[in-house]
Design a protein around this motif. Structure first.
Motif, mmCIF file in Angstrom:
data_model
loop_
_atom_site.group_PDB
_atom_site.id
_atom_site.type_symbol
_atom_site.label_atom_id
_atom_site.label_comp_id
_atom_site.label_asym_id
_atom_site.label_seq_id
_atom_site.Cartn_x
_atom_site.Cartn_y
_atom_site.Cartn_z
ATOM 1 N N ALA A 180 0.832 -1.211 0.000
ATOM 2 C CA ALA A 180 0.000 0.000 0.000
ATOM 3 C C ALA A 180 0.861 1.253 0.000
ATOM 4 O O ALA A 180 0.620 2.190 -0.777
ATOM 5 N N VAL A 181 1.851 1.291 0.856
ATOM 6 C CA VAL A 181 2.663 2.509 0.951
ATOM 7 C C VAL A 181 3.533 2.658 -0.300
ATOM 8 O O VAL A 181 3.729 3.771 -0.805
ATOM 9 N N GLU A 182 4.009 1.547 -0.826
ATOM 10 C CA GLU A 182 4.799 1.624 -2.060
ATOM 11 C C GLU A 182 3.945 2.070 -3.249
ATOM 12 O O GLU A 182 4.447 2.619 -4.214
ATOM 13 N N SER A 183 2.634 1.846 -3.134
ATOM 14 C CA SER A 183 1.725 2.276 -4.204
ATOM 15 C C SER A 183 1.260 3.711 -4.010
ATOM 16 O O SER A 183 0.517 4.227 -4.837
ATOM 17 N N GLY A 184 1.620 4.332 -2.885
ATOM 18 C CA GLY A 184 1.312 5.748 -2.704
ATOM 19 C C GLY A 184 0.341 6.091 -1.603
ATOM 20 O O GLY A 184 0.030 7.268 -1.401
ATOM 21 N N ALA A 185 -0.174 5.095 -0.872
ATOM 22 C CA ALA A 185 -1.060 5.412 0.253
ATOM 23 C C ALA A 185 -0.251 6.100 1.344
ATOM 24 O O ALA A 185 0.906 5.747 1.579
ATOM 25 N N VAL A 186 -0.856 7.088 2.030
ATOM 26 C CA VAL A 186 -0.119 7.792 3.092
ATOM 27 C C VAL A 186 -0.304 7.101 4.439
ATOM 28 O O VAL A 186 0.430 7.389 5.389
ATOM 29 N N ALA A 187 -1.291 6.239 4.540
ATOM 30 C CA ALA A 187 -1.547 5.539 5.805
ATOM 31 C C ALA A 187 -2.354 4.288 5.499
ATOM 32 O O ALA A 187 -2.990 4.184 4.439
ATOM 33 N N VAL A 188 -2.315 3.347 6.434
ATOM 34 C CA VAL A 188 -3.125 2.139 6.259
ATOM 35 C C VAL A 188 -4.105 2.018 7.419
ATOM 36 O O VAL A 188 -3.825 2.452 8.538
ATOM 37 N N VAL A 189 -5.266 1.453 7.110
ATOM 38 C CA VAL A 189 -6.248 1.118 8.143
ATOM 39 C C VAL A 189 -6.197 -0.387 8.286
ATOM 40 O O VAL A 189 -6.401 -1.111 7.307
ATOM 41 N N VAL A 190 -5.893 -0.862 9.492
ATOM 42 C CA VAL A 190 -5.784 -2.317 9.669
ATOM 43 C C VAL A 190 -6.740 -2.793 10.758
ATOM 44 O O VAL A 190 -7.023 -2.082 11.717
ATOM 45 N N GLY A 191 -7.238 -4.005 10.570
ATOM 46 C CA GLY A 191 -8.097 -4.613 11.578
ATOM 47 C C GLY A 191 -9.572 -4.565 11.248
ATOM 48 O O GLY A 191 -10.403 -4.732 12.135
ATOM 49 N N GLY A 192 -9.924 -4.317 10.001
ATOM 50 C CA GLY A 192 -11.338 -4.298 9.597
ATOM 51 C C GLY A 192 -11.982 -5.667 9.767
ATOM 52 O O GLY A 192 -11.423 -6.537 10.423
ATOM 53 N N PRO A 193 -13.148 -5.862 9.176
ATOM 54 C CA PRO A 193 -13.885 -7.105 9.431
ATOM 55 C C PRO A 193 -13.147 -8.364 8.995
ATOM 56 O O PRO A 193 -12.594 -8.430 7.910
ATOM 57 N N GLN A 194 -13.154 -9.352 9.861
ATOM 58 C CA GLN A 194 -12.536 -10.643 9.547
ATOM 59 C C GLN A 194 -13.486 -11.464 8.679
ATOM 60 O O GLN A 194 -14.714 -11.397 8.868
ATOM 61 N N PRO A 195 -12.947 -12.256 7.750
ATOM 62 C CA PRO A 195 -13.818 -13.116 6.937
ATOM 63 C C PRO A 195 -14.638 -14.046 7.830
ATOM 64 O O PRO A 195 -14.100 -14.667 8.738
ATOM 65 N N ALA A 196 -15.935 -14.072 7.583
ATOM 66 C CA ALA A 196 -16.853 -14.871 8.407
ATOM 67 C C ALA A 196 -18.024 -15.283 7.522
ATOM 68 O O ALA A 196 -17.993 -15.064 6.306
ATOM 69 N N ALA A 197 -19.041 -15.863 8.122
ATOM 70 C CA ALA A 197 -20.241 -16.230 7.364
ATOM 71 C C ALA A 197 -21.480 -15.917 8.189
ATOM 72 O O ALA A 197 -21.472 -16.048 9.418
ATOM 73 N N LEU A 198 -22.523 -15.504 7.495
ATOM 74 C CA LEU A 198 -23.833 -15.365 8.129
ATOM 75 C C LEU A 198 -24.349 -16.773 8.450
ATOM 76 O O LEU A 198 -23.854 -17.754 7.884
ATOM 77 N N PRO A 199 -25.348 -16.891 9.325
ATOM 78 C CA PRO A 199 -25.840 -18.231 9.674
ATOM 79 C C PRO A 199 -26.260 -19.051 8.460
ATOM 80 O O PRO A 199 -26.155 -20.279 8.466
#
Ligand code: FMN
Length: 311
Positions: A180-199
């Motif tokens: 991300a940073v090598e592609s030009g992003a100034v910051a990263v957001v980490v820890g968003g939703p983990q892969p899961a499944a609805l019932p």
């Protein structure tokens, strides 16, 4: 009070509303005045209007929410006409979350978005675990991210910083952050939703307290490997104690999401509680953008349970 530093984005304080969790802003404004927040991230906006996925979209579990909303939104033109102006008027630092079905669509979306006044930053939603199920670009590998971010950076005016919201893959988060940073992003957001499944088995994301330790691990790993890259932590943050854990681990700022759906005052409370804590407000991330890869610096993590903050 000077806020934490992300190049090009002057946050008022380290508390940011997570994408999709503050509605259009109008819903939240009565509980958390938008001009008192570090920033407000919009729900994810796409080029064309989207009705969102079938119900149920959000299911509660004992430790968080499982969700697959399909990014309902009025499309770019609808957003610019009806949702952005009140946010700007309310004094919010507006971070616009974006997603698209293809690299070309990303380019067109941000080309038009970039002409609108009042946008503090763009957050590229590369994190949705249910992206493919909803016909959105599914970022699985670093080259996918490079393609998207390169197109976005090429089309956006230089004054608008780009934040990359990464898939919360604990094993590959450093690789993703470096890309991300090598592609030009100034910051990263980490820890968003983990892969899961609805019932019923549909692909979904899991958010809330269950993912907090995973998110904290992501922040810690990225901070250790890329000490000069501003990291925004997200995942189960609902109290000042949670936020301090992330700031101590090296997060520049934190995003609050699921907590708002239970208690819309959560962000305002966090701002007030952290305001009495200069160390937390200062954050631990550097003010200067610098080369992405540097020798690690030690990360201070409290491993003594007797020293834990009461929750
Ligand atoms: C109901 C709901 C809707 C969400 N919508 C979006 C969205 O539109 N775009 C996005 O990037 N993330 C979205 N998210 C993810 C949050 O922004 C956040 O990254 C995630 O929930 C982790 O933080 P939390 O545990 O504090 O909720 C959504 C989460 C929830 C619970």
């Amino acid at each position: 009070m000077s806020g934490p530093q992300i190049p090009g984005l002057a946050l008022r304080n380290p508390v940011i509303i997570a994408a999709g969790c503050g509605g259009t802003g109008r819903e939240l404004a009565a509980y958390s005045p938008l001009d008192a927040l570090g920033a407000f991230t919009t729900r994810t906006i796409t080029l064309n209007p989207r009705p969102g996925g079938p119900a149920p979209r959000v299911v509660e579990t004992p430790s968080g929410l499982v969700h697959s909303t399909g990014c309902p939104n009025p499309g770019l033109e609808g957003f610019l006409a009806t949702e952005l102006p009140p946010l700007v008027q309310a004094g919010a630092r507006v971070v616009v979350s974006v997603a698209a079905a293809s690299v070309q669509e990303y380019a067109e979306l941000v080309r038009r978005l970039g002409r609108a006044p009042g946008i503090a930053a763009v957050e590229v939603n590369l994190s949705a675990p249910d992206a493919a199920a909803h016909g959105l670009f599914d970022v699985r590998e670093p080259f996918h991210m490079t393609s998207v971010l390169t197109a976005v950076l090429r089309e956006l005016p230089a004054g608008i910083p780009v934040l990359a919201k990464l898939r919360p893959d604990v094993l590959r988060v450093v690789e993703a952050a470096r890309t991300a940073v090598e592609s030009g992003a100034v910051a990263v957001v980490v820890g968003g939703p983990q892969p899961a499944a609805l019932p019923d088995g549909r692909a979904a994301g899991l958010s809330g307290p269950a993912v907090r330790p995973l998110a904290l691990r992501c922040v810690t790993e990225v901070r250790a490997a890329l000490p000069s890259l501003p990291v925004i932590g997200a995942g189960g943050i609902g109290t000042a104690a949670d936020a301090r854990d992330f700031l101590r681990a090296g997060a520049t700022a934190v995003q609050v999401g699921t907590a708002l759906l239970h208690d819309p005052t959560a962000a305002a409370r966090l701002v007030a509680e952290l305001a009495s804590d200069d160390a937390a407000l200062a954050g631990t991330a550097p003010a200067e953008p610098s080369p992405p890869v540097r020798p690690s610096r030690p990360v201070q993590i409290n491993t003594d349970p007797s020293q834990e903050q009461p929750r």
